[in-house]
Design an enzyme around this catalytic site. Structure first.
Site, mmCIF file in Angstrom:
data_model
loop_
_atom_site.group_PDB
_atom_site.id
_atom_site.type_symbol
_atom_site.label_atom_id
_atom_site.label_comp_id
_atom_site.label_asym_id
_atom_site.label_seq_id
_atom_site.Cartn_x
_atom_site.Cartn_y
_atom_site.Cartn_z
ATOM 1 N N ARG A 8 -71.115 40.349 39.012
ATOM 2 C CA ARG A 8 -71.020 39.377 37.913
ATOM 3 C C ARG A 8 -70.048 38.264 38.284
ATOM 4 N NH1 ARG A 8 -69.735 40.578 31.524
ATOM 5 N NH2 ARG A 8 -67.894 41.657 32.330
ATOM 6 N N ASP A 28 -60.747 44.135 27.794
ATOM 7 C CA ASP A 28 -60.920 43.102 28.813
ATOM 8 C C ASP A 28 -60.791 41.753 28.121
ATOM 9 O OD1 ASP A 28 -63.326 42.630 27.521
ATOM 10 O OD2 ASP A 28 -64.593 43.217 29.198
#
Length: 553
Positions: free
Chosen positions: A182, A470
């Site tokens: 990603r 996150d």
């Protein structure tokens, strides 16, 4: 000490003076990644696509302005023909992506890379985005970890610390997960690499193109030889035009590297409100390269808060813990995603429950497993083809729920959800009927500050209070504080949420932390006050945080 490596590339058929320059500090083995050939490729990507990237970011700004001024998103009338054409299908999975029932997510430092490859998951989301703090060391170090892992040459020895001896890590699994990398989203830049266009205009390189370009250039051929392929998770998309830009990047890359058209496969995260209204159009724009969509739940919640933060009290969400996947607007979003994917032959991949086990606390572990089991049971029975976990110990829990539904089948793409009828009003109905509590405000303050502090020290995925946090969950925490203040909200206990009160909570929270040498709490508090208590709402907290703290002079 810095390295400066200007590269001048010549596009096919026409000369240009565009160049790429590297200004990052020296990092061991960086020259293996920042080769002249790789930088020439980055230069080509920027020369061809940087301008379109800026156009797409301008489109985002206009769309946010429209929503903020009362124009709600709708399913597009100009693309109705795409949605009503029942014949087209997407490319679907590439080799190694047929069965994605459990995917593990995590950053790309050597230790976490090895743990992911040994985890037993079917897929590893190698995350250079929300689970990675984009220090120059992490950006280049992550590329090196992936380079070594793909060639079977990765090992790592952690240094001794206190009473803990050094520990050696190596890949021992007979079957390792398929890697899906990603890259950073379109909105993020890489300030240690500068791109100067043919007109002499200079600026920071695109973080997306840097992450994607270095990985694809170095690893595509080896991945194909390994029986897999160059696969990517694409984050933060807001429109099919943005998806089309990525598709053009993929096609150009395949031609440049001499690999077949369609070899690259992407899975797009539907994690912004505008993208939820364009799922079919996104699939269509990338149909030669797309394998599926993912329900990026945490960024999706953040996107709703961000877009509707100024639209009145009826768009205010309660405590973050109350915004679960079973509230109506989240159910509408996920059911539409599954229906859309299976209609077009794409995988529907579920999201990440934030609960994580604690090997030193059986009670916490049991609670995490119970929560994750319920989450994955719902996803598997709703029609998802796979799901995410953030900890290796949760893989058996998630796998059991998907095994119960899939059996020996690799997926359930053939399961059509013709029963689903999702309207625009259902996607936008955020009424939950719960309250904001003082505990919820305190939790948001504490989580945001602790996460930002860790992020400034180079950590992108952080366990806080037995939840995996996150950048997306930190964004929810600070944006809720901002919205509650600006919408003049009052807690269930009767306390008005004001800047002054939140500042007192910040002081109380900071006083309760155990400080240590080298901590970044003072910087974290300063940043938190800017992004949560200021008049202006930064679209992403990571943008000012990166520019202010992570860029080496």
């Amino acid at each position: 000490m810095t390295t400066t490596a200007p590269v001048v590339a010549q596009p096919a058929g026409a000369a240009h003076a565009a160049r790429i320059e590297v200004f990052g500090p020296e990092i061991d083995r960086a020259e293996e990644i920042l080769t002249p050939e790789a930088l020439t490729f980055l230069n080509e990507l920027h020369h061809r696509f940087a301008g379109q990237r800026h156009d797409r970011l301008a489109d985002r700004q206009r769309r946010r302005y429209e929503i903020g001024n009362g124009r709600d998103p709708q399913f597009r009338e100009d693309t109705r023909a795409i949605r009503e054409d029942s014949e087209w299908r997407v490319a679907g999975p590439g080799p190694g992506l047929e069965d994605r029932r459990v995917e593990i997510t995590g950053p790309t430092d050597p230790k976490m890379t090895i743990n992911a490859l040994n985890s037993g998951a079917r897929v590893w989301l190698a995350d250079q985005e929300d689970a990675t703090s984009p220090t120059w060391r992490n950006v280049i170090g992550g590329q090196l970890s992936l380079y070594d892992a793909i060639r079977g040459q990765l090992s790592y020895t952690s240094p001794a610390s206190g009473s803990a001896p050094e520990k050696h890590y190596e890949v021992t699994a007979e079957r390792t997960p398929t890697i899906v990398m990603r890259p950073r989203g379109w909105h993020l830049v890489e300030k240690h690499i500068r791109f100067t266009d043919a007109q002499g205009q200079s600026g920071a390189a695109s973080g997306s193109l840097v992450d994607f370009g270095l990985y694809a250039f170095h690893n595509a051929e080896q991945l194909i030889a390994n029986g897999r392929g160059p696969y990517f998770y694409i984050a933060k998309l807001e429109s099919s035009e943005e998806a089309k830009l990525w598709d053009e990047v993929f096609s150009f890359t395949e031609e440049y590297l001499g690999i077949g058209h369609g070899t690259i496969r992407a899975t797009v995260l539907i994690e912004t409100l505008p993208a939820a209204f364009e799922m079919e159009e996104i699939l269509y724009a990338m149909k030669d390269h797309i394998a599926g969509l993912n329900a990026g739940r945490w960024d999706y919640i953040f996107s709703i808060i961000k877009n509707y933060r100024g639209r009145g009290a009826r768009f205010v969400l309660p405590d973050r813990s109350e915004v679960t996947m079973t509230v109506p607007f989240m159910r509408a979003y996920t059911e539409l995603l599954v229906q859309t994917c299976h209609k077009r032959g794409a995988h529907a991949i579920g999201g990440m429950s934030a609960f994580i086990p604690n090997r030193r606390d059986p009670e916490v572990t049991a609670r995490a497993e119970e929560k994750v089991r319920a989450d994955k049971h719902r996803e598997a029975n709703d029609g998802f083809d796979g799901t995410w976990v953030a900890h290796p110990d949760l893989i058996p829990v998630a796998r059991a729920e998907f095994d119960a539904v899939l059996g020996d089948r690799p997926n359930q793409v053939d399961r059509q959800r013709d029963d689903v009828r999702v309207t625009a009003a259902e996607l936008l109905d955020v009424r939950i009927g719960r309250e904001i509590t003082e505990a919820g405000v305190r939790d948001n303050v504490s989580v945001a500050i602790r996460y930002i502090e860790a992020w400034l020290r180079g950590l992108g995925a952080v366990a806080i209070d037995n939840l995996m946090e996150d950048a997306a969950t930190a964004e929810i925490s600070r944006s809720q504080i901002w919205q509650w203040i600006h919408q003049d909200q009052v807690t269930a206990e009767g306390t008005r949420i004001t800047r002054d009160w939140v500042r007192r909570l910040v002081d109380e929270t900071l006083a309760g932390f155990a400080r240590f040498e080298g901590d970044r709490y003072d910087d974290a508090v300063s940043l938190f006050e800017d992004v949560a208590l200021g008049d202006h709402f930064p679209t992403f907290l990571t943008v000012p945080a990166y520019s202010r703290y992570l860029v080496d002079a």
